[in-house]
Every structure is written in structure tokens, then in C-alpha cells.
Design a protein around this motif. Structure first.
Motif, mmCIF file in Angstrom:
data_model
loop_
_atom_site.group_PDB
_atom_site.id
_atom_site.type_symbol
_atom_site.label_atom_id
_atom_site.label_comp_id
_atom_site.label_asym_id
_atom_site.label_seq_id
_atom_site.Cartn_x
_atom_site.Cartn_y
_atom_site.Cartn_z
ATOM 1 N N VAL A 1 0.634 11.929 6.748
ATOM 2 C CA VAL A 1 0.121 10.688 6.158
ATOM 3 C C VAL A 1 0.482 10.658 4.683
ATOM 4 N N ASP A 2 1.104 9.569 4.241
ATOM 5 C CA ASP A 2 1.489 9.468 2.836
ATOM 6 C C ASP A 2 0.417 8.743 2.031
ATOM 7 N N ARG A 3 0.612 8.719 0.722
ATOM 8 C CA ARG A 3 -0.405 8.133 -0.168
ATOM 9 C C ARG A 3 -0.476 6.620 -0.081
ATOM 10 N N PHE A 4 0.469 6.006 0.660
ATOM 11 C CA PHE A 4 0.455 4.548 0.820
ATOM 12 C C PHE A 4 -0.207 4.114 2.120
ATOM 13 N N GLY A 5 -0.705 5.081 2.889
ATOM 14 C CA GLY A 5 -1.364 4.739 4.141
ATOM 15 C C GLY A 5 -0.426 4.665 5.330
#
Length: 312
Positions: A54-58
């Protein structure tokens, strides 16, 4: 394995008596086959079969090469698995899914397309597909919008000459600075030094950035935009041993002559005038020098090119 052997044996027996799809025994065989397939897939499905990062942008990134899928997984089986995961990701509020699909599992790309995935990019042995699940139009970034070409203007300050070449495959034999495309992860100064050596046999070192040309819909770059950067280099060697496959000619040419000759390109002529000015007035008047600074990401650095301020 036992269920598969049983199905195979049962198929041999019933094949003697049943020839129609409506045969109850044949239906039983199909049911057992489907059950065996589901059982095989169940071993790798679970709740984390398509677990991703999961990345920081969702968004979620899934590498199918690491997902533990059977090598012979069918489109249908993968489609059902992906559908279950999409429902879960949607419920968790994920806004996007990235699928990295190895070429050996290309059929999974076809299955993903039925759920709205589209190709984002492909490199060597894999393709990346993307699906936007957030509100409104997709806000996913594009890929490969530019290519970066770099040339090196090697100036011999003691003679006022610059190293130039004529490309072998051009319709017009015009003088230009040696150069080529920058490799991924390669600094532009390193590209200039490498390309100069590969084309001319002359070794050099990076001094500064001189100019940037921007061009869109480049016909030689599959229609993407092109950035062409020219760097100033200083020679470390002077003997020419040029690549005959790429170059028709290679010479140390007088800078003053390069500014007036018609046998060159407009950008080469302009940079020659800039270099001549630097040679006469000082290169600090034209140079954009490079400084390496720490990035906000831990352990990483970036290169900043700018005119240096005069020290008081």
C-alpha cells in the motif's frame, strides 16, 4: 493429485458409454474437475494471495510474480480471485490498484481487463496494469512522457577548438556535438561523457550544463516529448578514434568557424556562439554548474544545476 487420478480414471470408464454433454456421468466428471481446480486454487488464494504493498496515496501494488499463483492458472480462475480482492480493496477505501504482470502470466492481463484494468506501461519481461477506483476521473500519473538526449561540447581552451561529429545516417551531413540518449538512473553529465567517448574515442570530464531544448510529439520517440541537453566538457585526451558505424566524420573544429559555417544545425550554431563568449569572457558567464544535495527521502541525493552567485 488423488482427485485428478480419480477424474482421469472415471473419464476413461464413462467415455465408453457417454458421448453427449447431457450425460449425468459426464456432468459429474466436469463437476469433479471444477472442484479439483478450485481446490488447487484455494491453496494459494486465501486472504493474502494477492496481497500487495500500500502506497502513501492509497493505492495497492501487486506483483503477480510474487503472489504464489499456479504457473498454469487459467484466466477464469484468476478473474474470480481478482474480483474477490477488488471487493475487499474497495471496502478498505483503496483508490487504485497496480498489477505487475510477468510475461509468463500474460493471460492474467486479459482477465484483468474485464474488470476495468488498462495498460500503464511495459518493460522487458513484465507489464503494469492500473485501475482507478477513486471518485471522479483517474488521477493516476502517466508514464514515459519524455526521453532525454544529452550531447557533450568538449572545448579545448588552449586552442579554442571544439569536438564535433557528422552522423552517418543523416540526410544532411551537418556538424553537431556528439551525444545520445541518457540511460535510466544515469546523470546527464555521465551521459555526455559516455556518449562522447563511445562516438569519438575522446575522454572528457563534465563541467556544466549549457542549454535545454524541449520538443513535443517527437517523430523518433514514438510521439512522446523530447528533452535535449547540451553539457560543456573538458578534454582529458585529444586523439580521435571515432565510431565509423555512427559517425561519418569527427574533428576538432575552431569555435569561431562553427559559429559561421552553414554546415551545422541551428542549435549547434547558437551553442557555439555561447561557448565562444565563455571562452573570451569566462565560462562563469554561461555555466549552469551542478551541485549534489541530499533529498528529503532518506539516503537519496539529487543534482541541482544553476548559475553560481558571486562570493562577496
Amino acid at each position: 493429485m488423488a482427485s485428478c487420478a480419480f477424474v482421469s480414471k472415471l473419464s476413461q470408464v464413462t467415455g465408453r458409454f457417454c458421448s453427449k454433454a447431457s450425460c449425468p456421468t459426464r456432468t459429474t466428471v466436469r463437476a469433479l474437475t471444477c472442484t479439483a481446480t478450485r481446490a488447487q486454487l484455494h491453496k494459494v488464494e486465501g486472504t493474502s494471495a494477492l496481497a500487495g504493498k500500500v502506497d502513501r496515496f492509497g493505492g495497492v501494488t501487486v506483483n503477480l510474480a510474487d503472489a504464489g499463483l499456479p504457473a498454469d492458472i487459467s484466466e477464469g480462475a484468476f478473474s474470480r480471485l481478482l474480483q474477490d480482492c477488488l471487493v475487499q480493496w474497495k471496502a478498505e477505501g483503496k483508490v487504485a490498484v497496480w498489477l505487475r504482470v510477468p510475461i509468463s502470466l500474460s493471460r492474467c492481463a486479459a482477465a484483468a481487463s474485464t474488470h476495468g484494468f488498462t495498460f500503464h506501461h511495459a518493460k522487458h519481461d513484465h507489464a503494469v496494469l492500473a485501475l482507478w477506483m477513486g471518485r471522479g476521473e483517474s488521477r493516476l500519473p502517466g508514464f514515459a512522457t519524455h526521453q532525454v538526449g544529452v550531447a557533450g561540447a568538449v572545448v579545448d581552451e588552449s586552442t579554442g577548438k571544439v569536438l564535433v561529429v557528422q552522423d552517418r545516417n543523416k540526410t544532411k551531413n551537418a556538424w553537431k556535438f556528439p551525444g545520445g540518449l541518457s540511460d535510466p538512473g544515469e546523470n546527464i553529465g555521465a551521459t555526455a561523457v559516455r556518449e562522447v567517448f563511445e562516438e569519438t574515442g575522446v575522454r572528457s570530464e563534465f563541467r556544466s550544463l549549457l542549454s535545454i531544448r524541449q520538443q513535443h510529439n517527437h517523430p523518433g520517440a514514438f510521439g512522446i516529448s523530447d528533452m535535449y541537453i547540451i553539457c560543456r566538457l573538458s578534454p582529458l585526451t585529444y586523439d580521435i578514434n571515432f565510431c565509423t558505424q555512427e559517425c561519418l566524420r569527427c574533428e576538432w573544429l575552431d569555435l569561431a568557424r562553427l559559429t559561421t559555417t552553414k554546415d551545422t544545425t541551428p542549435i549547434t550554431s547558437r551553442i557555439a556562439k555561447l561557448l565562444l563568449h565563455g571562452l573570451e569572457q569566462g565560462f562563469d558567464k554561461i555555466d549552469l554548474t551542478m551541485e549534489e544535495l541530499p533529498a528529503v527521502y532518506s539516503g537519496m541525493f539529487y543534482q541541482l544545476y544553476h548559475r553560481q552567485l558571486l562570493k562577496s
